[in-house]
Write a protein that holds these residues in place. Structure first.
Motif, short mmCIF file in Angstrom:
data_model
loop_
_atom_site.label_atom_id
_atom_site.label_comp_id
_atom_site.label_asym_id
_atom_site.label_seq_id
_atom_site.Cartn_x
_atom_site.Cartn_y
_atom_site.Cartn_z
N VAL A 66 -4.88 6.79 5.95
CA VAL A 66 -4.89 5.63 6.82
C VAL A 66 -4.65 4.36 6.01
N ALA A 67 -5.29 4.28 4.84
CA ALA A 67 -5.16 3.11 3.98
C ALA A 67 -5.43 3.49 2.53
N THR A 68 -5.08 2.62 1.62
CA THR A 68 -5.22 2.71 0.16
C THR A 68 -4.23 3.71 -0.45
N SER A 69 -4.06 3.59 -1.76
CA SER A 69 -3.22 4.52 -2.51
C SER A 69 -4.06 5.30 -3.51
N ARG A 70 -5.35 5.39 -3.28
CA ARG A 70 -6.24 5.99 -4.25
C ARG A 70 -5.93 7.47 -4.52
N ASP A 71 -5.63 8.22 -3.47
CA ASP A 71 -5.33 9.63 -3.69
C ASP A 71 -4.03 9.81 -4.47
N ALA A 72 -3.03 9.00 -4.15
CA ALA A 72 -1.76 9.08 -4.88
C ALA A 72 -1.96 8.73 -6.35
N GLU A 73 -2.83 7.77 -6.61
CA GLU A 73 -3.11 7.38 -7.99
C GLU A 73 -3.75 8.54 -8.75
N ARG A 74 -4.62 9.27 -8.08
CA ARG A 74 -5.26 10.43 -8.72
C ARG A 74 -4.23 11.51 -9.03
N ILE A 75 -3.31 11.74 -8.11
CA ILE A 75 -2.28 12.76 -8.33
C ILE A 75 -1.32 12.33 -9.43
N ALA A 76 -1.00 11.05 -9.50
CA ALA A 76 -0.07 10.56 -10.52
C ALA A 76 -0.56 10.84 -11.92
N VAL A 77 -1.87 10.89 -12.11
CA VAL A 77 -2.44 11.16 -13.43
C VAL A 77 -2.02 12.54 -13.93
N THR A 78 -1.75 13.47 -13.02
CA THR A 78 -1.33 14.82 -13.42
C THR A 78 0.12 14.87 -13.89
N GLY A 79 0.85 13.76 -13.69
CA GLY A 79 2.27 13.73 -14.06
C GLY A 79 3.18 14.25 -12.97
N THR A 80 2.63 14.51 -11.81
CA THR A 80 3.40 15.04 -10.69
C THR A 80 4.01 13.90 -9.87
N PRO A 81 5.29 13.99 -9.51
CA PRO A 81 5.87 12.97 -8.63
C PRO A 81 5.08 12.89 -7.31
N VAL A 82 4.72 11.68 -6.89
CA VAL A 82 3.92 11.52 -5.69
C VAL A 82 4.33 10.27 -4.93
N VAL A 83 4.32 10.37 -3.61
CA VAL A 83 4.63 9.25 -2.73
C VAL A 83 3.47 9.10 -1.75
N GLN A 84 3.00 7.87 -1.59
CA GLN A 84 1.91 7.58 -0.66
C GLN A 84 2.47 7.12 0.68
N ILE A 85 1.93 7.66 1.77
CA ILE A 85 2.22 7.16 3.11
C ILE A 85 0.92 6.64 3.70
N ASN A 86 0.90 5.40 4.11
CA ASN A 86 -0.25 4.84 4.82
C ASN A 86 0.11 4.72 6.30
N THR A 87 -0.72 5.30 7.15
CA THR A 87 -0.42 5.31 8.58
C THR A 87 -0.92 4.08 9.31
N GLN A 88 -1.67 3.20 8.62
CA GLN A 88 -2.17 1.97 9.23
C GLN A 88 -2.95 2.25 10.51
N GLY A 89 -3.81 3.24 10.46
CA GLY A 89 -4.66 3.57 11.61
C GLY A 89 -4.31 4.88 12.28
N GLY A 90 -3.12 5.38 12.04
CA GLY A 90 -2.71 6.65 12.65
C GLY A 90 -3.51 7.81 12.09
N CYS A 91 -3.82 8.78 12.95
CA CYS A 91 -4.69 9.88 12.55
C CYS A 91 -3.95 11.09 11.99
N HIS A 92 -2.63 10.97 11.80
CA HIS A 92 -1.84 12.10 11.32
C HIS A 92 -0.51 11.60 10.77
N LEU A 93 0.12 12.41 9.99
CA LEU A 93 1.49 12.14 9.55
C LEU A 93 2.47 12.62 10.61
#
Length: 219
Positions: A66-93
């Motif tokens: 829904v908000a923040t890029s915290r999970d993507a930042e955690r994944i980036a530490v592994t060296g894996t390509p990652v893209v964050q999607i924020n839904t701005q309130g949406g409950c699903h992708l």
């Protein structure tokens, strides 16, 4: 008098077209795309953090929140390509959002694409992202009743993961009832029990991912 409206086309038809495009792309590229669905706190991100460095495959991740890029930042530490999607309130992708995110994924250079959906057991199960299959993730602290309370997800999932099994001695949880309900809803689902921090169950899951990839590539 009430007005009768005849619906002649699915209100989600446009998004279904995006899902179809993504599915065709993944098939053409030979990419295994896993839509990870689970409640907030079920351990989806932690699983990826521990799994990605151990997988001998080229991976990428799309993170939905829904908000923040915290999970993507955690994944980036592994060296894996990652893209964050924020839904701005949406409950699903939705597939249209995933298709846009794919522009920043090196799709020609990966074997597996993990999509960590927004934390929710209801809405994400109803939306096709073009994935190869859905993976249901439920943790011990959530309770053993989740499969029957949220049957759509557990019925659709190719794989069901029970996480945080290391806390079983401290929480009232009927493991047999949990898996019995999964069996009722989806007897063909692959099943895994994990204690991710300890590394328990990761090797079995890695072996399954390798087999799933071979299956879609026909080798």
């Amino acid at each position: 008098m009430p007005r009768l409206v005849n619906v002649k086309k699915s209100v989600m038809a446009a998004d279904e077209e995006h899902a179809s495009f993504i599915r065709s792309m993944m098939k053409q590229k030979g990419v295994l795309m896993i839509n990870m669905i689970g409640s907030p706190g079920s351990g989806k991100t932690t699983l990826l953090e521990k799994l990605l460095p151990k997988l001998n495959l080229r991976c990428a991740v799309i993170e939905g929140d829904v908000a923040t890029s915290r999970d993507a930042e955690r994944i980036a530490v592994t060296g894996t390509p990652v893209v964050q999607i924020n839904t701005q309130g949406g409950c699903h992708l939705e597939a249209n959002l995933v298709r846009k995110a794919l522009r920043d994924i090196p799709i020609d250079d990966i074997d597996v694409l993990f999509v960590e959906n927004v934390g929710n057991l209801v809405c994400p199960a109803e939306f096709d992202l073009g994935e190869t299959f859905k993976m249901a993730i439920s943790s011990v602290p959530e309770g053993d009743d989740k499969p029957l309370k949220y049957p759509s997800l557990f019925h659709q999932a190719r794989a069901v993961l029970l996480t945080k099994v290391d806390v079983l001695p401290y929480i009232t949880f009927d493991r047999s009832a949990f898996w019995r309900d999964v069996q009722k809803l989806n007897p063909g689902a692959d099943r895994f029990e994990l204690a991710v921090i300890e590394g328990k169950g990761l090797d079995d899951l890695i072996g399954a991912i390798e087999d799933w990839l071979k299956d879609i590539r026909g080798n």
